[in-house]
Design a protein around this motif. Sequence first.
Motif, mmCIF file in Angstrom:
data_model
loop_
_atom_site.group_PDB
_atom_site.id
_atom_site.type_symbol
_atom_site.label_atom_id
_atom_site.label_comp_id
_atom_site.label_asym_id
_atom_site.label_seq_id
_atom_site.Cartn_x
_atom_site.Cartn_y
_atom_site.Cartn_z
ATOM 1 N N SER A 123 77.423 50.482 -128.269
ATOM 2 C CA SER A 123 78.766 50.776 -127.785
ATOM 3 C C SER A 123 79.855 50.265 -128.725
ATOM 4 C CB SER A 123 78.968 50.165 -126.402
ATOM 5 O OG SER A 123 78.838 48.758 -126.466
ATOM 6 N N THR B 159 90.100 55.082 -122.958
ATOM 7 C CA THR B 159 88.779 54.453 -123.022
ATOM 8 C C THR B 159 88.918 52.951 -122.807
ATOM 9 O OG1 THR B 159 88.051 56.119 -124.612
ATOM 10 C CG2 THR B 159 86.725 54.122 -124.451
ATOM 11 N N LEU C 256 82.988 49.490 -126.643
ATOM 12 C CA LEU C 256 83.281 50.302 -125.468
ATOM 13 C C LEU C 256 82.699 49.618 -124.236
ATOM 14 C CD1 LEU C 256 82.475 53.877 -126.829
ATOM 15 C CD2 LEU C 256 84.438 52.400 -127.263
ATOM 16 N N ARG D 125 81.630 49.788 -120.274
ATOM 17 C CA ARG D 125 81.268 50.651 -119.165
ATOM 18 C C ARG D 125 81.270 49.820 -117.893
ATOM 19 N NH1 ARG D 125 76.187 53.720 -122.177
ATOM 20 N NH2 ARG D 125 77.406 54.603 -123.896
ATOM 21 N N LEU E 293 88.485 58.004 -130.561
ATOM 22 C CA LEU E 293 88.126 57.810 -129.160
ATOM 23 C C LEU E 293 89.167 58.431 -128.243
ATOM 24 C CD1 LEU E 293 86.973 54.075 -129.157
ATOM 25 C CD2 LEU E 293 85.523 56.103 -128.961
ATOM 26 N N GLN F 108 82.286 50.103 -132.097
ATOM 27 C CA GLN F 108 82.929 51.008 -133.040
ATOM 28 C C GLN F 108 83.769 50.173 -133.997
ATOM 29 O OE1 GLN F 108 82.822 54.460 -132.811
ATOM 30 N NE2 GLN F 108 81.744 54.661 -130.874
ATOM 31 N N ALA G 284 87.316 54.256 -134.110
ATOM 32 C CA ALA G 284 88.064 54.125 -132.868
ATOM 33 C C ALA G 284 89.225 55.090 -132.788
ATOM 34 C CB ALA G 284 88.579 52.692 -132.729
ATOM 35 N N VAL H 176 88.061 49.335 -123.625
ATOM 36 C CA VAL H 176 87.511 48.703 -124.815
ATOM 37 C C VAL H 176 87.701 47.190 -124.766
ATOM 38 C CG1 VAL H 176 87.968 50.732 -126.248
ATOM 39 C CG2 VAL H 176 89.638 48.859 -126.151
#
Length: 359
Positions: free
Chosen positions: A96, A110, A170, A172, A106, A98, A103, A112
């Motif tokens: 995940s 998102t 990233l 989640r 993206l 970057q 980035a 982050v």
Amino acid sequence: MVVLRNVLSMGAGAGVVARGKTSLRGASTLVGDRCQTLPEWAAWFSEIGYWAADLRDGGSNTVVALSVPTREYIAVLLACGVVNRASQAEVLPAESEQNFDQAQGLPLGTCVRVIPVKGPGPGRRVYTGVFGGAIQNHHGRVYELAGSKSPGRRPGPVSWFPADDYRLQLLRWPDLPDDYRGRSRFSEELEIPLGAEKLLAGQMADFYGRCSLHSVVIGVRNTVLAEAQVVVGAPGGPALPLQDLLRLRAVRSPGSHYRSVVLSSRADPEEYRDVLRTCRPAVAVLDGAATVRRWLGASFAGVTVAVVERTSPSALAAADGLYENRWRSVADVDVPRDLGSQIPPGVELLAWKGRGAAR
């Protein structure tokens, strides 16, 4: 009252040895104002958690069922074993993550986390929030996280980060963009607790510097969080709460980079099915008979560890649910012979592989 009948044979026929002994074996804990050695059964449950995390590599939906005299602290110990195993995987590059050049592509909104990659030090911080766009400073390799990708529109405070010193990760579940919208970014110290290096097997900078979902403990949330405050210390090392190893957090805790999650057993399993479909923990621990009855069919992780305390009024019903699940399974799972030979008195253990991958 026997709950799990026909406990698997765990002699030489099992043939497998559990990899990676937990460092809780030989550790000490505080009882009142006195320090005493952690009981052997506590280390054994931690090793079961370590083994359960290893079972995820089998690719099937696996259930590990434990019948115990009491559930107190057991879920926390199991999660410690899972985290001990997961800490060794942190040295691998996180999928995940970057760099700032990546980035810029993206989608806006998102979620982050900006993390330092050159190791922790005094004043090192991590920043968590909603990604608004990476804008490059033409005077050097420096990027700004802004509210828009257009250099002419930069709402909000300016946050410049040297590209070589930071990466974007990233986030989640349990971090969701809606948790951060309309709020300032959260900043946190990147700190490795004293004594953690003696209780975890992995690289500490990687483990504490990055976010990854290790385990989900489902039970009475306040009880689990309170039990996670038990203080332990490796021989010759300082003591610290198990919470500092578990990195345990509730779902709605934006800004916290701790990544083991505790869910209330009273919640609706369907509420979390979609978010966990693409962000699966290694192990889900179902803490207590009532939780097993309600959540067993949710299959939130590659491996589910179900803890049934025999004193619960729901014990027999939970056992029936486990046996029904086992009846539909592909095969029983052999328990490593070193774990099978050290089962604590009053504890029963079964494990099996379900049909197909976990949903």
